[in-house]
Design a protein around this motif. Structure first.
Motif, PDB file in Angstrom:
ATOM      1  N   LEU A 128     -55.814  -4.058  12.118  1.00 30.01           N
ATOM      2  CA  LEU A 128     -56.099  -5.347  12.741  1.00 30.01           C
ATOM      3  C   LEU A 128     -54.958  -5.851  13.619  1.00 30.01           C
ATOM      4  CD1 LEU A 128     -57.865  -7.267   9.832  1.00 30.01           C
ATOM      5  CD2 LEU A 128     -58.891  -5.985  11.698  1.00 30.01           C
ATOM      6  N   THR A 129     -53.748  -5.360  13.369  1.00 29.04           N
ATOM      7  CA  THR A 129     -52.600  -5.800  14.177  1.00 29.04           C
ATOM      8  C   THR A 129     -52.522  -5.084  15.521  1.00 29.04           C
ATOM      9  OG1 THR A 129     -51.120  -4.159  13.164  1.00 29.04           O
ATOM     10  CG2 THR A 129     -51.281  -6.309  12.082  1.00 29.04           C
ATOM     11  N   ASP A 130     -53.288  -4.029  15.670  1.00 28.49           N
ATOM     12  CA  ASP A 130     -53.289  -3.271  16.922  1.00 28.49           C
ATOM     13  C   ASP A 130     -54.024  -4.092  17.993  1.00 28.49           C
ATOM     14  OD1 ASP A 130     -53.393  -1.485  18.977  1.00 28.49           O
ATOM     15  OD2 ASP A 130     -54.484   0.076  17.867  1.00 28.49           O
ATOM     16  N   THR A 131     -53.376  -4.355  19.119  1.00 29.27           N
ATOM     17  CA  THR A 131     -54.008  -5.158  20.167  1.00 29.27           C
ATOM     18  C   THR A 131     -55.290  -4.515  20.689  1.00 29.27           C
ATOM     19  OG1 THR A 131     -52.568  -4.074  21.799  1.00 29.27           O
ATOM     20  CG2 THR A 131     -51.834  -6.206  20.900  1.00 29.27           C
ATOM     21  N   ALA A 132     -55.370  -3.188  20.616  1.00 29.37           N
ATOM     22  CA  ALA A 132     -56.576  -2.491  21.084  1.00 29.37           C
ATOM     23  C   ALA A 132     -57.777  -2.810  20.206  1.00 29.37           C
ATOM     24  CB  ALA A 132     -56.328  -0.988  21.108  1.00 29.37           C
ATOM     25  N   PHE A 133     -57.532  -3.295  18.986  1.00 30.93           N
ATOM     26  CA  PHE A 133     -58.642  -3.593  18.081  1.00 30.93           C
ATOM     27  C   PHE A 133     -59.506  -4.736  18.600  1.00 30.93           C
ATOM     28  CE2 PHE A 133     -60.821  -4.780  14.201  1.00 30.93           C
ATOM     29  CZ  PHE A 133     -61.009  -3.570  13.561  1.00 30.93           C
ATOM     30  N   ARG A 134     -58.913  -5.579  19.431  1.00 31.71           N
ATOM     31  CA  ARG A 134     -59.648  -6.753  19.914  1.00 31.71           C
ATOM     32  C   ARG A 134     -60.812  -6.404  20.837  1.00 31.71           C
ATOM     33  NH1 ARG A 134     -54.993 -11.277  21.291  1.00 31.71           N
ATOM     34  NH2 ARG A 134     -54.048 -11.325  19.204  1.00 31.71           N
ATOM     35  N   LEU A 165     -61.955  -7.723   6.623  1.00 33.56           N
ATOM     36  CA  LEU A 165     -62.664  -7.489   7.885  1.00 33.56           C
ATOM     37  C   LEU A 165     -63.687  -8.586   8.158  1.00 33.56           C
ATOM     38  CD1 LEU A 165     -63.136  -3.637   7.493  1.00 33.56           C
ATOM     39  CD2 LEU A 165     -61.624  -4.803   9.115  1.00 33.56           C
ATOM     40  N   ALA A 166     -64.320  -9.088   7.102  1.00 33.62           N
ATOM     41  CA  ALA A 166     -65.306 -10.161   7.272  1.00 33.62           C
ATOM     42  C   ALA A 166     -64.632 -11.425   7.803  1.00 33.62           C
ATOM     43  CB  ALA A 166     -66.004 -10.435   5.943  1.00 33.62           C
ATOM     44  N   GLU A 167     -63.444 -11.719   7.294  1.00 36.57           N
ATOM     45  CA  GLU A 167     -62.708 -12.891   7.770  1.00 36.57           C
ATOM     46  C   GLU A 167     -62.289 -12.695   9.227  1.00 36.57           C
ATOM     47  OE1 GLU A 167     -61.155 -16.717   7.422  1.00 36.57           O
ATOM     48  OE2 GLU A 167     -62.526 -15.567   6.150  1.00 36.57           O
ATOM     49  N   TYR A 168     -61.855 -11.472   9.556  1.00 37.98           N
ATOM     50  CA  TYR A 168     -61.520 -11.171  10.944  1.00 37.98           C
ATOM     51  C   TYR A 168     -62.746 -11.350  11.838  1.00 37.98           C
ATOM     52  CZ  TYR A 168     -60.394  -8.494  15.137  1.00 37.98           C
ATOM     53  OH  TYR A 168     -60.222  -8.107  16.440  1.00 37.98           O
ATOM     54  N   GLY A 169     -63.875 -10.835  11.402  1.00 37.54           N
ATOM     55  CA  GLY A 169     -65.090 -10.957  12.193  1.00 37.54           C
ATOM     56  C   GLY A 169     -65.488 -12.403  12.421  1.00 37.54           C
ATOM     57  N   LYS A 170     -65.348 -13.221  11.388  1.00 37.22           N
ATOM     58  CA  LYS A 170     -65.694 -14.640  11.501  1.00 37.22           C
ATOM     59  C   LYS A 170     -64.779 -15.352  12.488  1.00 37.22           C
ATOM     60  CE  LYS A 170     -66.398 -18.728   8.580  1.00 37.22           C
ATOM     61  NZ  LYS A 170     -66.341 -19.232   7.174  1.00 37.22           N
ATOM     62  N   ASN A 171     -63.501 -15.043  12.445  1.00 33.15           N
ATOM     63  CA  ASN A 171     -62.524 -15.719  13.309  1.00 33.15           C
ATOM     64  C   ASN A 171     -62.568 -15.233  14.751  1.00 33.15           C
ATOM     65  OD1 ASN A 171     -61.602 -17.189  11.114  1.00 33.15           O
ATOM     66  ND2 ASN A 171     -59.968 -15.732  10.628  1.00 33.15           N
ATOM     67  N   ASN A 172     -63.094 -14.022  14.956  1.00 34.67           N
ATOM     68  CA  ASN A 172     -63.081 -13.437  16.293  1.00 34.67           C
ATOM     69  C   ASN A 172     -64.476 -13.150  16.838  1.00 34.67           C
ATOM     70  OD1 ASN A 172     -60.039 -12.694  16.903  1.00 34.67           O
ATOM     71  ND2 ASN A 172     -60.403 -12.271  14.731  1.00 34.67           N
ATOM     72  N   ASN A 173     -65.487 -13.656  16.153  1.00 35.67           N
ATOM     73  CA  ASN A 173     -66.869 -13.519  16.633  1.00 35.67           C
ATOM     74  C   ASN A 173     -67.274 -12.053  16.795  1.00 35.67           C
ATOM     75  OD1 ASN A 173     -69.147 -14.961  17.079  1.00 35.67           O
ATOM     76  ND2 ASN A 173     -68.722 -15.425  19.218  1.00 35.67           N
ATOM     77  N   VAL A 174     -66.933 -11.252  15.809  1.00 35.84           N
ATOM     78  CA  VAL A 174     -67.244  -9.824  15.809  1.00 35.84           C
ATOM     79  C   VAL A 174     -68.180  -9.524  14.642  1.00 35.84           C
ATOM     80  CG1 VAL A 174     -66.286  -7.500  15.531  1.00 35.84           C
ATOM     81  CG2 VAL A 174     -65.067  -9.203  16.887  1.00 35.84           C
ATOM     82  N   LYS A 175     -69.235  -8.773  14.892  1.00 34.92           N
ATOM     83  CA  LYS A 175     -70.162  -8.424  13.837  1.00 34.92           C
ATOM     84  C   LYS A 175     -69.540  -7.392  12.888  1.00 34.92           C
ATOM     85  CE  LYS A 175     -73.587 -11.052  14.927  1.00 34.92           C
ATOM     86  NZ  LYS A 175     -73.931 -12.168  14.037  1.00 34.92           N
ATOM     87  N   VAL A 176     -69.703  -7.628  11.592  1.00 36.47           N
ATOM     88  CA  VAL A 176     -69.185  -6.724  10.570  1.00 36.47           C
ATOM     89  C   VAL A 176     -70.379  -6.182   9.801  1.00 36.47           C
ATOM     90  CG1 VAL A 176     -67.708  -6.476   8.549  1.00 36.47           C
ATOM     91  CG2 VAL A 176     -67.046  -8.020  10.410  1.00 36.47           C
ATOM     92  N   PHE A 177     -70.593  -4.887   9.937  1.00 37.85           N
ATOM     93  CA  PHE A 177     -71.777  -4.235   9.369  1.00 37.85           C
ATOM     94  C   PHE A 177     -71.407  -3.632   8.015  1.00 37.85           C
ATOM     95  CE2 PHE A 177     -75.293  -1.251   9.099  1.00 37.85           C
ATOM     96  CZ  PHE A 177     -76.340  -1.970   9.657  1.00 37.85           C
TER      97      PHE A 177
END
Length: 368
Positions: A84-90, A107-119
């Motif tokens: 998640l710290t990798d800038t390319a992940f965005r 990952l779910a928290e990351y998805g919520k904060n960055n509007n990314v779907k987590v399957f």
């Protein structure tokens, strides 16, 4: 490429546009490349990824670039945080999450904060989709599965008498489902019968049943050994009595049975409910099997579910979904029909099937 995905609402995809944005997907799984000899579990996740790549190849002509990046968790929360710290992940629009609850939560928290779907494909009992709008729960939750299977079966029992079969002194492993079904029957004023047998079911145990009836036998156990203690007696009684209409209803575990057990299931016109099913003789299955063998030089593991097919079906749903072109997919093995779980919540896969093993070795799969 855009740095952030556009918010999506399950089941209401936007209209396709002429110029399609690239799709970028992160597949974060425990490939365990740090191990000298990968475990069977790691090999299965690798097979999933291989099947996913076949789906990517199948969708190359959709007019949008598809980027897939694989991340090896090595079974570690630290590795997930590191990714998640990798800038390319965005750049990613969606994340295929691993089977670890702690890692999925990150990952779910990351998805919520960055509007990314987590399957979430692998953690059936996870409930984060209930409070996180970014989480897509890839399996119909168990409570909803029982309710849906019960409601669908109730329709089929309109002209049939349910006969529940249990073993004396033994607890069946499907008590929750059986209890819910009996309650539904009672609420609607439908009659049902209970038969308790000692050891194994004999045709004599059924002679009290009127021979002009229509019966659906429902064991309280899903175990193969228990099923084998029931079916021969039902078949013998049916053939002796000649007139009764007989069917058998059962559970997802039965889709794995082979040999004489499967033959008897066909003989009794058996229907089971299941979140997924692979018809091994279907042309679609043969096509994916052939491509997998051509690409990777070996065949998929003979498992239930087959991870290569799960990966393929997941890719065939997720990519068009991100392109705003599809909200559902009826796959080779797994289907995806997502529905929202409520205001401020994510979504879950509502797919459930009846698999009918008919006489003559005919198998029919229908969505319920």
């Amino acid at each position: 490429e855009t740095d952030q995905s556009t918010p999506l609402t399950p089941l209401t995809p936007a209209a396709p546009v002429e110029t399609k944005e690239p799709v970028s997907i992160a597949v974060i799984l425990p490939f365990m490349l740090n191990e000298e000899t990968p475990s069977k579990s790691a090999m299965r996740y690798t097979e999933f990824y291989k099947g996913f790549l076949i789906a990517v190849d199948s969708l190359r002509s959709n007019g949008a670039p598809i980027h897939v990046t694989a991340y090896d968790t090595e079974g570690s929360v630290l590795k997930v945080r590191e990714a998640l710290t990798d800038t390319a992940f965005r750049k990613h629009n969606a994340i295929i999450a691993p089977d670890n609850a702690s890692q999925l939560a990150i990952l779910a928290e990351y998805g919520k904060n960055n509007n990314v779907k987590v399957f979430n494909t692998f953690l059936v009992r996870d409930k984060s989709y209930l409070t996180n709008p970014s989480v897509m729960h890839g399996n119909l939750p168990s409570v909803l599965m029982y309710r849906k299977a019960t409601n669908a079966l109730m329709e089929r029992l309109s002209y049939s008498t349910p006969v529940f079969v249990s073993f004396k002194g033994e607890n069946g492993d499907k008590a929750e489902f059986v209890s819910a079904l009996k309650q539904s029957l009672t609420d609607k004023g439908n009659t049902f019968m209970n038969i308790e047998v000692d050891g194994r079911l004999e045709s004599a145990d059924l002679r009290a049943l009127p021979t002009d009836g229509n019966y659906t036998f429902i064991p309280t156990s899903s175990r193969q050994a228990d099923l084998n203690r029931i079916m021969p007696g039902i078949i013998e009684w049916r053939d002796e009595a000649v007139t009764p209409m007989v069917r058998l209803f059962g559970y997802p575990e039965w889709t794995t049975f082979r040999g004489e057990t499967l033959d008897n299931m066909h003989n009794l016109n058996t229907t089971v409910y299941s979140r997924f099913y692979t018809h091994e003789d279907a042309p679609r299955t043969h096509d994916i099997d052939a491509k997998y063998k051509k690409w990777y030089g070996n065949r998929m593991e003979n498992a239930v579910p087959r991870q290569g097919l799960l990966g393929f079906d997941t890719g065939m749903f997720v990519i068009p979904y991100l392109l705003h072109e599809a909200s559902s997919y009826d796959g080779v093995q797994n289907g995806y029909f997502f529905t929202t779980a409520g205001d401020g919540a994510g979504s879950y896969n509502d797919a459930l099937y009846f698999i009918n093993f008919r006489p003559g070795n005919i198998i029919e799969k229908s969505r319920i």
